[in-house]
Design a protein around this motif. Structure first.
Motif, mmCIF file in Angstrom:
data_model
loop_
_atom_site.group_PDB
_atom_site.id
_atom_site.type_symbol
_atom_site.label_atom_id
_atom_site.label_comp_id
_atom_site.label_asym_id
_atom_site.label_seq_id
_atom_site.Cartn_x
_atom_site.Cartn_y
_atom_site.Cartn_z
ATOM 1 N N GLN A 184 -43.736 -10.374 24.353
ATOM 2 C CA GLN A 184 -44.607 -9.654 25.270
ATOM 3 C C GLN A 184 -43.847 -8.633 26.080
ATOM 4 O OE1 GLN A 184 -47.983 -10.085 25.037
ATOM 5 N NE2 GLN A 184 -46.974 -10.955 23.269
ATOM 6 N N SER A 219 -43.955 -8.514 29.087
ATOM 7 C CA SER A 219 -43.388 -9.278 30.198
ATOM 8 C C SER A 219 -42.070 -9.933 29.804
ATOM 9 C CB SER A 219 -44.376 -10.364 30.595
ATOM 10 O OG SER A 219 -44.615 -11.185 29.462
ATOM 11 N N LEU A 250 -42.021 -12.563 28.156
ATOM 12 C CA LEU A 250 -42.335 -13.984 27.999
ATOM 13 C C LEU A 250 -42.884 -14.244 26.614
ATOM 14 C CD1 LEU A 250 -44.339 -14.576 31.307
ATOM 15 C CD2 LEU A 250 -42.108 -15.578 30.744
ATOM 16 N N ASP A 261 -47.373 -16.636 28.802
ATOM 17 C CA ASP A 261 -47.902 -15.420 29.421
ATOM 18 C C ASP A 261 -49.383 -15.608 29.737
ATOM 19 O OD1 ASP A 261 -48.761 -12.963 30.144
ATOM 20 O OD2 ASP A 261 -47.937 -11.895 28.402
ATOM 21 N N ASP A 262 -49.704 -15.753 31.000
ATOM 22 C CA ASP A 262 -51.105 -16.046 31.293
ATOM 23 C C ASP A 262 -52.017 -14.833 31.170
ATOM 24 O OD1 ASP A 262 -49.886 -15.259 33.621
ATOM 25 O OD2 ASP A 262 -50.192 -17.205 34.626
ATOM 26 N N GLN A 307 -52.349 -13.588 28.327
ATOM 27 C CA GLN A 307 -52.807 -13.765 26.933
ATOM 28 C C GLN A 307 -54.035 -14.678 26.876
ATOM 29 O OE1 GLN A 307 -51.467 -12.128 24.333
ATOM 30 N NE2 GLN A 307 -50.337 -11.120 25.977
ATOM 31 N N ARG A 327 -52.352 -18.601 23.266
ATOM 32 C CA ARG A 327 -51.273 -19.369 23.898
ATOM 33 C C ARG A 327 -51.156 -20.742 23.237
ATOM 34 N NH1 ARG A 327 -51.992 -19.356 30.193
ATOM 35 N NH2 ARG A 327 -49.763 -19.867 30.133
#
Ligand code: BGC
Length: 748
Positions: free
Chosen positions: A23, A25, A27, A32-33, A35, A40
């Motif tokens: 990602q 990010s 992560l 990764d919230d 997503q 996830r």
């Protein structure tokens, strides 16, 4: 610009190489919230080993099960449930761990919550108890319970929401939403047909499909489909000759396929009895088992769980594939992402003033005024002398009853509540009878010494003597949380009040005409003295604020507005469950899962609660009954049209007016009767209710929309809900036996 396209190019190159998606990010997807949930879940799942998957599907301690430590995926921590957060227990034992920071708010029992008939209060309850669960870092709250009140001896009726599937279904949804708004999952229990406690591990329920779908499943279905419950607890008992924890029909076909449940099924503690059948169709997560040679509490017992080493061995031997395990693990990951890994969830709180206020309000609004002859209640503003009689006036009720037992930071007894409300009055307590002097559960003690030397006759004589000169005599008795009362694992053994309370009440009724009987219970009780007592109050196990809630109602600070969530029959022989076959069941030859089996047949079918009493009579106080200190007048109900099509609806509107002199709330109930039906149907069924608060003289219009669902029955032959064309009646009522107006319409 250049930079951006360079990054994009790199990302594409990585994706093209088939590496795990990285990602922006930095992560991995599962962390990764931003997503989507399912992405996830898939990502986390793809990183797991077989051993990690097996570890996730069974317990590691009494109340916890592993996450994936290597991936930073947290454990699942469960807690009872459903009236407050249970005291912390030892890793392998039921005994409390002895923490000093796990004292909580005890909320009213769910039978009381149901008696409020107030969806907003149910949401407040769920939100508040969910905050306490969150504060204690719990993932799953083991509640609410929505098993239908089938008959008045079930030891756990106090934990459930009454006899009617519509009422329970409407009340459970906001509770679920309230809890889960904290990022804590509910675990709706005990799915299903767990309507009595005796033989709960060995009773095989025989019930026809129509009864199953019309009476015993709707509240669970509402919790799952409308409330979006994230977990469900499979019960101990059997249905269709299979334990519920490995029940193909109720878990696979109904819950997962028909209702589309995507959450986790957790076993009741010790409810799993085999590996292969459970692996194929059963629970996702096994708790509380004890297996061959390993008694409860051995530290390595968890490897011997049915869904532990034996499950892995079965996979390795090829007796079962990994498809079911994979689905299980994904459901568990989904639960964890919805709860412990939701970084946006609130932090919760424990024993806050807001929770005490919520408990007090819900408690007061749950209390049902059954009878009030001569307007004995509310009490006058300045009584000089109040005599309170009865063990339940002082007995702490938050301890006991089984798994719902609590370690409350505060419990205001009825006596203390009355004293606090009337500081100027002389408030005297007399015991009246000796009930249960125990006060300990799993190491949590009330600290009360309730031992007594006087005999029954002396106790009564002392109470009668003390009644002389009292402005009010308030008897506070009923059941309690001892074995064979309102308590888990065993059922009541009598419908009448225990401990000789009837004699105390009779004697007090002789001595005074200002007698108020307050029955604290989660079940109906016989009231042979009903004609002799002017005022009768149905109270519940109200928890931390019990005494204040009761005093609020007795004093008139709160105008009672609770209504019965179950019928109170005159005597036990009037209730629908009479034969041994119906309860406790008949022992059959042979065993299932190595255990004996009792067949328990629900021969009363759909005729449960008022559906039965409507046909057979025998009711003392009907379902939906509850008085107020004011009076309400219902006007003529009217329809917006006199017919509807299958996809349409009609609306019934009824004016309701407060015709008394104090503010009060009425529960307006809507029942539907199928007038022309080719099959046997109950005389009427609850399909709507609304609680309206009115100032003196104020009038409100209450409307209910009736659609096909409200007219349907479950056609077992077609396995579908069906509404037959023809005439229906909408009955607007103040209880199941107090019909205030009727209008008829056609389904075309
Ligand atoms: C009860 C459940 C409870 C569980 C854990 C069982 O005996 O039936 O309601 O949640 O124990 O305490």
């Amino acid at each position: 610009m250049k930079c951006k396209s360079l990054l994009l190019g790199l990302a594409l190159a990585v994706a093209a190489c088939g590496q795990a998606p990285q990602q922006k990010s930095g992560l991995p997807v599962y962390l990764d919230d931003a997503q989507p949930l399912e992405a996830r879940v898939e990502d986390a799942f793809s990183r797991m080993t077989l051993d990690e998957k097996i570890a996730m599907v069974h317990a590691q301690s009494k109340f916890s099960s592993p996450g994936v430590p290597r991936l930073g995926i947290p454990e699942i921590w469960c807690t009872d449930g459903p009236h407050g957060i249970r005291a912390e227990v030892l890793w392998d034992e039921w005994d409390q761990a002895g923490w000093t920071n796990d004292s909580i708010t005890a909320f009213p029992a769910l039978s009381g919550l149901a008696a409020t008939w107030d969806r907003d209060l149910s949401r407040l309850y769920g939100k508040s108890i969910g905050e306490e669960a969150r504060y204690r870092n719990k993932t799953v709250l083991l509640g609410p319970g929505v098993n239908i009140y089938r008959f008045p001896l079930n030891g756990r009726n106090f934990e459930y929401m009454g006899e009617d599937p519509y009422l329970a279904g409407e009340m459970v949804v906001p509770y679920v939403e309230g809890v889960q708004s904290n990022g804590v999952a509910v675990c709706v229990k005990h799915y299903a047909l767990n309507n009595s406690e005796v033989n709960r591990h060995t009773a095989n329920t025989i019930v026809d499909d129509r009864t199953l779908y019309e009476i015993y499943l709707p509240a669970f279905k509402a919790a799952v489909q409308k409330g979006h419950a994230w977990s469900v607890m499979a019960a101990y008992n059997l249905y269709n000759n299979e334990h519920l924890c490995s029940n193909e029909v109720l878990l696979d076909k109904v819950l997962r396929e028909e209702w589309g449940f995507d959450g986790v099924v957790i076993s009741d503690w010790g409810g799993v009895h085999n590996t292969l059948q459970t692996a194929r169709h059963g629970v996702d997560l096994e708790y509380g088992s004890w297996t061959d040679g390993l008694t409860m509490g051995k530290t390595n017992a968890y490897d011997s769980y049915f869904l532990a080493a034996a499950y892995k061995a079965a996979i390795e031997k090829g007796e079962i594939g990994t498809e079911e395990l994979d689905a299980r693990v994904k459901r568990l990951l989904r639960l964890i992402f919805r709860t412990a890994m939701d970084r946006t969830r609130p932090f919760g709180s424990q024993t806050s003033p807001e929770h005490y206020a919520a408990a007090r309000k819900i408690g007061a609004e749950s209390i049902v005024l059954l009878k009030n002859e001569g307007a004995v209640l509310p009490m006058a503003a300045n009584p000089k002398r109040i005599l309170v009689v009865g063990e339940n006036a002082v007995k702490m009720m938050t301890v006991g009853g089984g798994s719902s037992s609590l370690k409350a930071k505060l419990e205001v007894s009825p006596l203390d509540g009355i004293k606090a409300r009337y500081p100027e009055a002389e408030v005297v307590w007399e015991r009246g009878y000796v009930g249960d002097v125990g006060g300990e559960y799993n190491g949590v003690s009330t600290g009360q010494d309730l031992r007594e030397n006087r005999n029954a006759a002396t106790l009564i004589a002392d109470a009668v003597k003390a009644a002389v000169g009292a402005d009010y005599v308030i008897f506070i008795g009923g059941l309690n949380k001892a074995d064979r009362q309102d308590s888990e694992g065993l059922d009541r053994v009598q419908y009448g009040l225990p401990y000789g309370q009837d004699a105390v009440i009779e004697a007090l009724a002789e001595a005074t005409d200002k007698l108020v009987v307050v029955n604290i219970s989660g079940n109906a009780v016989a009231m042979p003295w009903v004609e002799k007592v002017p005022a009768i109050v149905q109270n519940w196990y109200l928890g931390t604020q019990a005494g204040h809630s009761l005093a609020d109602v007795l004093s008139g600070d709160v105008n009672p507005s609770g209504h019965l969530p179950y019928s109170i029959p005159v005597s036990y022989d009037k209730n629908p469950v009479q034969t041994e076959r119906q309860y406790p069941g008949i022992l059959r030859d042979g065993t299932i899962d190595g255990m004996p089996v009792l067949d328990m047949e629900y021969t009363e079918g759909i005729y449960v609660g008022y559906r039965w009493y409507d046909q057979h009579g025998g009711v003392l106080f009907p379902f939906g009954h509850g008085l107020s200190y004011t009076t309400f007048e219902f006007g003529e109900p009217r329809l917006n049209k006199t017919s509807m099509t299958e996809n349409g609806s009609v609306t019934v509107t009824v004016p309701v007016k407060n015709t008394g002199s104090v503010k009060g709330a009425e529960v307006v109930q809507l029942y539907i009767a199928d007038v022309e039906s080719s099959i046997d149907r109950p005389a009427k069924e609850l399909k709507g209710f609304a609680k309206v608060l009115l100032e003196p003289g104020q009038q409100a219009e209450v409307s209910f929309t009736i659609d096909k669902d409200a007219l349907s029955y479950f056609d077992a032959g077609k396995h579908a809900w069906t509404a037959e064309k023809g005439t229906f009646q909408a009955l607007v009522a103040a209880s199941a036996q107090d019909i205030r107006g009727t209008v008829a319409f056609e389904l075309k």
